[in-house]
Scaffold this motif. Structure first.
Motif, PDB file in Angstrom:
ATOM      1  N   UNK A   1       0.811  -1.210   0.000  1.00 21.75           N
ATOM      2  CA  UNK A   1       0.000   0.000   0.000  1.00 21.75           C
ATOM      3  C   UNK A   1       0.849   1.266   0.000  1.00 21.75           C
ATOM      4  N   UNK A   2       2.064   1.178   0.510  1.00 27.33           N
ATOM      5  CA  UNK A   2       2.920   2.362   0.585  1.00 27.33           C
ATOM      6  C   UNK A   2       3.726   2.596  -0.690  1.00 27.33           C
ATOM      7  N   UNK A   3       3.532   1.774  -1.707  1.00 23.70           N
ATOM      8  CA  UNK A   3       4.284   1.949  -2.960  1.00 23.70           C
ATOM      9  C   UNK A   3       3.980   3.316  -3.564  1.00 23.70           C
ATOM     10  N   UNK A   4       5.040   4.018  -3.958  1.00 21.38           N
ATOM     11  CA  UNK A   4       4.910   5.349  -4.522  1.00 21.38           C
ATOM     12  C   UNK A   4       5.069   5.291  -6.043  1.00 21.38           C
ATOM     13  N   UNK A   5       4.319   6.123  -6.742  1.00 18.38           N
ATOM     14  CA  UNK A   5       4.375   6.130  -8.207  1.00 18.38           C
ATOM     15  C   UNK A   5       3.766   7.435  -8.713  1.00 18.38           C
TER      16      UNK A   5
END
Length: 440
Positions: A225-229
């Motif tokens: 859920x914390x993946x940044x893009x």
């Protein structure tokens, strides 16, 4: 107020640094991830595998059943017998051993075609399950892009708010210089500082909404859920769509209609299966057996016996009357098919309504987008002239701020209209059954 301003500026600098380190998640990559990782799609595919197994030859009833049996027993008895000449003989602890083994084959030659139509029904159900996988994929992709384009919209909004904050900062510097040289009052400086703080708060809120929406997208993609893009903000529309062609495509390819058609076929086979209960069943049986017995009793006529042999037979079973169960099942099967035909007509009406509503929403959204783009161009020109006049002292700071807000609102409205038009197009493509056949 200055301390608040510097604190907000520091937070924004941290967020900008984090944002610049993010990689762009393209639309194709998002689709690939959702097809591979989404849990709902995985469940639908597993259900389809079950239906494929049910539709195999091993579940058809066409193959024979083969069973093997074996047994052994030991019998100890005390016996007493009288011979024909009157002599009495006794045997204490006489032991008898018996052994047997057999291989049995049973095959249903004819069962009123019940297994044939059951097999056809399983095939239809397997094909229907494939359509349900497609339906799940379409629904998930539409959900994916509703969130993906929301990320893109918030990304554009954040960028526009950053520009607005930059303009407000420049205005604050200009107001401070003018105040130092006696060209305005301290009120202009205070107003400029208030506007900077307002724009900073709006930017912080927008960034928070963007992060929350990114988590929503990561949830759909079933990844951390914390993946940044970063989202691709480029939007392209399918050219030359026509209402008539969309209606024709919906009649042929809408997944709800195709699933309803499979339900009709399954119910039709159900009637034929129920009818097979009125017909006889003919079966073939065969076995190969071995038997051996040993008896050490002196009274036994045969001490040891061994036999092997093959047997076969044909049997016919005809249930002439089962209390009305078969008649009731046949009647209920016909009613079930009638209900499914009524549901199919209802789905046809709903799909016709959906395609017309989707087309109206799509054309209206395109018109709104066109108007918003013209409105944006007008506000850009107006702000440019107002900025030039403000630099020359020909307009007040209030007029400048209003022109700035008008531009910002036009940018936000144009961005929202763009993504709403794209989502309206995707919804129309889903109803017409073309969602998986276009580039996003």
């Amino acid at each position: 107020m200055r301390s608040i301003f510097f604190a907000l500026a520091l937070i924004l600098m941290v967020f900008v640094h984090i944002g610049n380190a993010q990689e762009v998640l393209s639309k194709d990559e998002a689709i690939a991830l959702v097809l591979e990782n989404n849990l709902g799609i995985q469940v639908a595919r597993n259900t389809n595998k079950i239906d494929e197994n049910n539709a195999s030859i091993f579940n058809s009833g066409y193959l024979p059943s083969v069973t093997a049996n074996a047994a052994g027993s030991i019998d100890r008895q005390n016996t007493e017998g009288i011979l024909g000449n009157g002599e009495t003989r006794t045997a204490d602890g006489a032991e008898t051993r018996r052994y047997n083994a057999s291989v049995n084959v049973n095959y249903t030659l004819f069962d009123g075609l019940g297994r044939y139509y059951n097999y056809k029904s399983f095939k239809e159900r397997s094909q229907q399950s494939e359509l349900e996988v497609r339906q799940t994929i379409e629904t998930t992709i539409l959900q994916l892009f509703s969130v993906y384009y929301e990320v893109a919209r918030l990304t554009e909004n954040t960028s526009n708010l950053e520009q607005a904050l930059g303009i407000s900062r420049d205005r604050l510097k200009r107001a401070k210089y003018q105040f130092e040289y006696g060209q305005n009052t301290g009120l202009d400086v205070l107003n400029a500082e208030v506007d900077v703080n307002t724009d900073s708060i709006n930017l912080l809120n927008s960034r928070q909404q963007l992060r929350n929406t990114m988590r929503d997208l990561n949830l759909i993609l079933n990844r951390e859920l914390s993946s940044q893009f970063k989202a691709d903000t480029t939007v392209s529309f399918v050219p030359e769509l026509q209402m008539e062609s969309m209606q024709n495509e919906a009649n042929m390819n809408n997944v709800r209609l195709l699933i309803a058609e499979k339900d009709i076929n399954i119910n039709d086979y159900g009637i034929k299966v129920a009818r097979s209960d009125f017909l006889p069943t003919i079966g073939l049986t065969g076995s190969y057996g071995w038997n051996e017995s040993n008896n050490n009793s002196p009274l036994a006529f045969v001490i040891q016996n061994t036999s092997t042999g093959v047997s076969g037979g044909v049997n016919l079973t005809w249930n002439l009357f089962d209390g009305g169960r078969s008649i009731t099942g046949f009647k209920n099967a016909r009613i079930s098919k009638e209900n499914q035909e009524l549901l199919q007509k209802q789905i046809e009406l709903e799909v016709e309504r959906d395609i017309q509503n989707a087309w109206d929403s799509y054309t209206n959204a395109l018109y709104v987008l066109e108007v918003q783009e013209k409105n944006l161009q007008t506000n850009q020109n107006n702000f440019k002239r107002t900025d030039e006049r403000y630099a020359m002292g020909q307009v007040t700071s209030i007029e400048f701020r209003q022109a700035q807000l008008n531009l910002l609102n036009a940018e936000l409205a144009q961005s929202q209209a763009k993504y709403e038009a794209k989502l309206a197009e995707l919804q129309m493509l889903q109803v017409s059954g073309q969602l998986l056949n276009v580039d996003f």
